[in-house]
Design an enzyme around this catalytic site. Structure first.
Site, PDB file in Angstrom:
ATOM      1  N   CYS A   1      -6.560  12.493  51.802  1.00 33.71           N
ATOM      2  CA  CYS A   1      -6.835  11.542  52.322  1.00 33.71           C
ATOM      3  C   CYS A   1      -5.798  10.665  52.677  1.00 33.71           C
ATOM      4  CB  CYS A   1      -7.965   9.845  50.863  1.00 33.71           C
ATOM      5  SG  CYS A   1      -8.589  11.729  49.830  1.00 33.71           S
ATOM      6  N   ASP A   2      -4.839  10.182  52.026  1.00 35.35           N
ATOM      7  CA  ASP A   2      -4.686   8.838  51.953  1.00 35.35           C
ATOM      8  C   ASP A   2      -2.434   9.239  52.814  1.00 35.35           C
ATOM      9  OD1 ASP A   2      -6.107   7.340  51.131  1.00 35.35           O
ATOM     10  OD2 ASP A   2      -5.625   7.208  48.917  1.00 35.35           O
TER      11      ASP A   2
ATOM     12  N   CYS B   1      -4.839  11.109  46.489  1.00 33.40           N
ATOM     13  CA  CYS B   1      -5.208  11.637  46.830  1.00 33.40           C
ATOM     14  C   CYS B   1      -4.587  11.941  47.962  1.00 33.40           C
ATOM     15  CB  CYS B   1      -6.838  12.006  47.238  1.00 33.40           C
ATOM     16  SG  CYS B   1      -7.686  12.555  48.809  1.00 33.40           S
TER      17      CYS B   1
END
Ligand code: NAP
Length: 317
Positions: A139-140, A136
């Protein structure tokens, strides 16, 4: 919301297919429950920008998800989150859905459980998950500011999320097993034109090498020359396709050869009163807009089914 309630329809999954089904069903006067294993939004939550949902330009996946959720809740659709479905009895009437924490009953079911990213299945992947291995970018990605990252895969997800990663990383190297990308043309061209990107063609990642602090390199094999070498990187973003979420069905529904739920053009499955919508079905186009369209049609079919049941019950009185 209670496990004593007899719902007209239960929708499994709160991605764009499930939220759209919830909106149409609740607005169509069905007592409606959506059950989501995690948080609302599905793949929208892990997609940075959606630029092909008509009328929703320059919106992120999470923003579109929030707007869909708010609109669906406005029609009194119940939504349960963080409660994975464990099994369903589809043959009984009412149908019974057992989740990790509850048991719910409904006259009809709409399966909109979406799909999940595939793992690469190489040594070091599991060990370094959360320590440099990610599925992701949204997200990261921010953890990799001014670092070098590798993206594995050649589809639209790899190119789109790879491009997004260039906002943070100083270099994004895509490793693809063929000499041609599978991604939508516009996304390929955008990725190739980005000065921070590079592509290693005909190549696979055979190992992810980590140290105490996380990923240090990947081992790459060139499939044409057989050459294998270590390539330094601190992040590995894996986008090698999606698989349908069907584990809870326990073989009760007909699937196609790729494991997706077979459906009619009216979103019917092989079981009466059970409908399907979105990426979990045998669809050729996996987009938020087609998922939403599927959801609206599945809900419309469910409304017809419930009305027919009520008419039958009235006639037998
Ligand atoms: P995908 O289209 O299935 O692509 C997966 C990629 O991973 C392919 O390039 C495949 O290589 C490669 N791959 C698969 N297994 C591999 C392995 N074991 N080792 C190395 N490489 C492997 O998956 P996706 O990119 O996640 O897209 C999923 C769906 O969502 C698609 O229908 C796509 O169109 C849609 N999508 C749309 C958008 C958009 O419209 N903006 C954005 C993202 C996704 P091969 O090419 O050699 O098979």
């Amino acid at each position: 919301m209670s496990s004593e309630t007899l719902y007209d329809t239960i929708i499994i999954g709160a991605g764009p297919a499930g939220l759209s089904a919830g909106l149409y069903a609740a607005r169509g006067n069905l007592k409606t429950l959506i059950i989501e294993k995690g948080i609302v939004g599905g793949q929208l939550q892990v997609t940075h920008e959606i630029e092909n949902y008509p009328g929703m330009d320059h919106m992120t996946g999470p923003q579109i998800s929030d707007a869909m959720e708010e609109q669906t809740r406005r029609f009194d659709c119940d939504i349960v989150t963080n409660d994975p479905v464990q099994s369903i009895d589809l043959e009984s009437q009412p149908k019974v859905v057992k989740t990790e924490k509850n048991e719910f009953k409904a006259k009809t079911i709409i399966i909109a459980s979406g799909s999940e990213h595939n793992q690469l299945g190489v040594p070091g992947e599991k060990e370094n998950w959360g320590k440099g291995v990610s599925y992701c970018a949204v997200c990261d990605g921010a953890f990799f500011k001014d670092r070098e990252v590798v993206v594995v895969g050649g589809g639209s997800s790899a190119c789109e999320e790879g491009n997004f990663l260039t906002k943070f990383a100083k270099k994004v190297t895509l490793v693809h097993r063929r000499d041609q990308l599978r991604a939508e043309r516009i996304l390929q061209e955008r990725f190739k034109a980005n000065p921070k990107t590079d592509i290693k063609w005909d190549s696979v990642v055979t190992k992810i090498n980590g140290g105490v602090l996380g990923v240090e390199s990947v081992t790459i094999k060139n499939l044409k020359t057989g050459e294998e070498y270590d390539y330094p990187t601190e992040g590995v973003f894996i986008y090698v396709g999606l698989s349908p979420n069907i584990g809870f069905l326990n073989g009760k529904i007909d699937l196609d050869e790729s494991g997706k739920i077979k459906s009619s053009i009216r979103m019917e499955t092989n079981i009466h009163g059970v409908y399907v919508a979105g990426d979990v079905r045998d669809t050729v186009l996996k987009q938020a807009v087609t998922a939403a369209s599927d959801g609206s049609l599945a809900a419309t079919m469910a409304i017809g089914y419930v009305e027919a049941l009520e008419d039958k019950n009235l006639a037998s009185v």
